[in-house]
Design an enzyme around this catalytic site. Structure first.
Site, PDB file in Angstrom:
ATOM      1  N   LYS A  59       8.587  14.335  -0.902  1.00 26.51           N
ATOM      2  CA  LYS A  59       7.932  14.723  -2.149  1.00 26.51           C
ATOM      3  C   LYS A  59       6.524  15.252  -1.871  1.00 26.51           C
ATOM      4  CE  LYS A  59       8.797  11.493  -5.245  1.00 26.51           C
ATOM      5  NZ  LYS A  59       8.675  10.320  -6.148  1.00 26.51           N
ATOM      6  N   LYS A 113       1.432   7.067   1.147  1.00 29.71           N
ATOM      7  CA  LYS A 113       1.247   7.008  -0.308  1.00 29.71           C
ATOM      8  C   LYS A 113       2.570   6.687  -0.978  1.00 29.71           C
ATOM      9  CE  LYS A 113      -1.500   7.749  -3.817  1.00 29.71           C
ATOM     10  NZ  LYS A 113      -0.964   6.490  -4.390  1.00 29.71           N
ATOM     11  N   LYS A 134       6.380   3.094   0.211  1.00 29.25           N
ATOM     12  CA  LYS A 134       6.778   2.467  -1.050  1.00 29.25           C
ATOM     13  C   LYS A 134       6.701   0.962  -0.891  1.00 29.25           C
ATOM     14  CE  LYS A 134       8.523   3.957  -5.001  1.00 29.25           C
ATOM     15  NZ  LYS A 134       8.280   5.334  -5.484  1.00 29.25           N
ATOM     16  N   SER A 144      -2.133  11.486  -8.424  1.00 32.70           N
ATOM     17  CA  SER A 144      -2.701  10.395  -7.612  1.00 32.70           C
ATOM     18  C   SER A 144      -3.613  10.979  -6.524  1.00 32.70           C
ATOM     19  CB  SER A 144      -1.589   9.604  -6.929  1.00 32.70           C
ATOM     20  OG  SER A 144      -1.100   8.600  -7.773  1.00 32.70           O
ATOM     21  N   HIS A 176       3.996   8.661   9.216  1.00 28.31           N
ATOM     22  CA  HIS A 176       2.555   8.690   9.513  1.00 28.31           C
ATOM     23  C   HIS A 176       2.106  10.083   9.942  1.00 28.31           C
ATOM     24  CE1 HIS A 176       3.123   4.166  10.487  1.00 28.31           C
ATOM     25  NE2 HIS A 176       2.741   4.320   9.251  1.00 28.31           N
ATOM     26  N   HIS A 177       2.912  11.104   9.660  1.00 29.05           N
ATOM     27  CA  HIS A 177       2.518  12.435  10.142  1.00 29.05           C
ATOM     28  C   HIS A 177       1.253  12.906   9.437  1.00 29.05           C
ATOM     29  CE1 HIS A 177       4.390  13.748   6.430  1.00 29.05           C
ATOM     30  NE2 HIS A 177       3.910  14.949   6.623  1.00 29.05           N
TER      31      HIS A 177
HETATM   32  N1  GLU Z   1       5.561   5.894  -8.010  1.00 27.22           N
HETATM   33  C1  GLU Z   1       5.361   7.287  -8.153  1.00 27.22           C
HETATM   34  C2  GLU Z   1       6.415   8.065  -7.387  1.00 27.22           C
HETATM   35  O1  GLU Z   1       7.482   7.582  -7.114  1.00 27.22           O
HETATM   36  C3  GLU Z   1       3.941   7.703  -7.822  1.00 27.22           C
HETATM   37  C4  GLU Z   1       3.490   7.462  -6.430  1.00 27.22           C
HETATM   38  C5  GLU Z   1       2.000   7.692  -6.205  1.00 27.22           C
HETATM   39  O2  GLU Z   1       1.319   8.125  -7.116  1.00 27.22           O
HETATM   40  O3  GLU Z   1       1.555   7.408  -5.092  1.00 27.22           O
HETATM   41  O4  GLU Z   1       6.255   9.217  -7.077  1.00 27.22           O
END
Ligand code: GLU
Length: 470
Positions: free
Chosen positions: A93, A69, A105, A361, A63-64
């Site tokens: 990432k 996402k 996720k 995204s 949550h930083h």
């Molecule tokens: N599922 C993709 C990933 O592993 C995209 C995640 C996204 O767009 O939030 O990076």
């Protein structure tokens, strides 16, 4: 494969290795590493005349930065350990590509092929309403996206369920990304991960020092590529490599794999699979009955673009590629990673290489919050400006350009142009930041560790600047 293998432990192991090259307090490092919130669900859905209990998850790793996402996958193999690992990778990432989100996720433990579209819709909508109840979805809280086994269709169902339960919420479109264009999606999202993989590998191949070390000429042109997995990521990666002048010599899918040293026409193979139901028996190519055989075939660059653990202790030693580009998340076990690094193979890690999806995204989320598509305001203005400049140059020089040159010079940016150039810039900068970090820390043996160092420094700094809530 070792049944005890934990994907989350593997991510933590890589993290610990890299943490030694940073200066954060042990407590901050532990906070970065752990998953902040874990939601484990069992909910009933009526399938035919029976009630099925569906197992599902959503993990918010960090949550930083908010919102969190990350995609949602539909697969029978989904389990808590996997979702935790993938959520953690999302945090790193996002940090690497400077996307201001925390990692998350989700997953539903079903084989989507065993359900009708009608049933899948009900499972997806029920899952979404569970996320809403627990506040695990929302444009400022947690924003899902497609992943393995999901796509635009599922994102539409999520959006519709969210909007129905949040009437009047002006930012509701930003509750999920990877939507169809007609539902607030952004042009270029579908192929974004594949294009990001291409931009990342191209940048690595343009690096003279790196190529000298590997004994290869710089550039993508003429390099021999094998892609494992012809799903959204694999298919688009293969196409972009082909367009970039590389030779796609091998392609692998569930049913087997094919190889042709002279190169395969990716689109023709894709169409062949669509009509015959199999990648095998493609004219001019050699069949490998085991899908994994293609991984061991001769090539310069191997792109695993399907699921995790495909390269492990059993086959790592047989890999002939000089570069392995992790388009999938976690395609190498730590054992395989070590074997390849010791062999002098350059492993380009997932948490940076497949960041194209989340980068675009982010662009989609920004579009949703601003309620205007990219290029709408400036396109015509830019075209008029360009036309004026061009006519000035023409009158000053007395020369005129031909029609196709005129079109190219005058062209104002469309959404797809801006999205692609934004993605290209992001991947180039991220690659160079990682390579720079590696150069500055000559003890680091591999690019994964260098990428983790970059990520930990960014997330750690963010925690330090936020301070810890008392
Ligand atoms: N599922 C993709 C990933 O592993 C995209 C995640 C996204 O767009 O939030 O990076």
């Amino acid at each position: 494969m070792n049944p005890e293998y934990s994907f989350f432990d593997a991510v933590c192991k890589s993290f610990d290795k890299a943490a030694a090259y940073t200066n954060f307090d042990a407590g901050i490092l532990e906070q970065i590493k752990q998953c902040n919130s874990v939601l484990r669900l069992h909910f009933p859905v009526k399938i035919g005349d029976k009630v099925e209990v569906i197992k599902a998850y959503r993990v918010q790793h960090s949550h930083h930065k908010l919102p969190c996402k990350g995609g949602i996958r539909f697969s029978e193999m989904v389990n808590l350990d996997e979702v935790m690992a993938l959520a953690a990778l999302m945090t790193y990432k996002c940090a690497i590509v400077n996307v201001p989100f925390g990692g998350a996720k989700g997953g539903i433990s079903i084989d989507p092929k065993k359900y009708s579209a009608y049933d899948l819709e009900r499972i997806t909508r029920r899952y979404t309403s569970e996320l809403i109840k627990k506040k695990f979805i929302g444009p400022g809280e947690d924003v899902p996206a497609p992943d393995y086994g999901t796509g635009e269709r599922e994102m539409s169902w999520i959006l519709d369920t969210y909007m129905a339960m949040h009437p009047g919420e002006v930012e509701a479109l930003g509750c999920v990304t990877g939507k169809p264009i007609t539902q607030g999606g952004v042009r270029g999202r579908k192929e974004a991960t594949g294009l990001g993989v291409f931009f990342g590998i191209r940048e690595v191949c343009n690096n003279l020092d790196m190529m000298k070390k590997l004994g290869m000429p710089t550039g993508i042109a003429g390099k021999k590529i094998i892609v494992q997995g012809l799903g959204n990521v694999g298919y688009h990666s293969a196409k972009f490599f082909e367009e970039g002048g590389a030779i796609v010599v091998g392609l692998a899918e569930f049913e087997g794999s094919i190889y042709n040293e002279q190169g395969l026409d990716v689109e023709a193979v894709f169409q062949h699979r669509k009509t015959t139901g199999s990648i095998l028996n493609f004219p001019g190519a050699t069949n490998f009955l085991k899908s994994s055989d293609a991984l061991e075939a001769p090539c310069d660059i191997l792109i695993p673009a399907a699921l995790e653990n495909v390269i492990n202790g059993d086959n790592a030693d047989k890999i002939k590629a000089k570069i392995v580009g992790e388009a999938a998340n976690g395609p190498l076990t730590p054992e395989a990673d070590e074997i390849l690094v010791n062999k002098g193979v350059l492993v380009v890690p997932d948490m940076y290489l497949n960041a194209g999806g989340v980068t675009v995204s982010y662009f989609e989320w920004l579009k949703n919050l601003s309620h205007v598509s990219y290029g709408r305001l400036e396109k015509r203005f830019m075209e008029n400006q360009n036309a004026n400049i061009l006519s000035q140059i023409e009158s000053m020089t007395g020369n005129t350009v031909n029609e196709s040159q005129r079109k190219l010079l005058v062209h104002g940016p469309d959404e797809i142009d801006l999205v692609r150039s934004g993605l290209e810039d992001t991947m180039i900068k991220a690659t160079n930041e990682i390579l720079e970090c590696w150069k500055n820390n000559p003890d680091i043996k591999d690019m994964r560790t260098a990428s983790f160092v970059v990520a930990i420094n960014k997330v750690g700094t963010s925690y330090m600047e936020l301070g810890i809530f008392p």
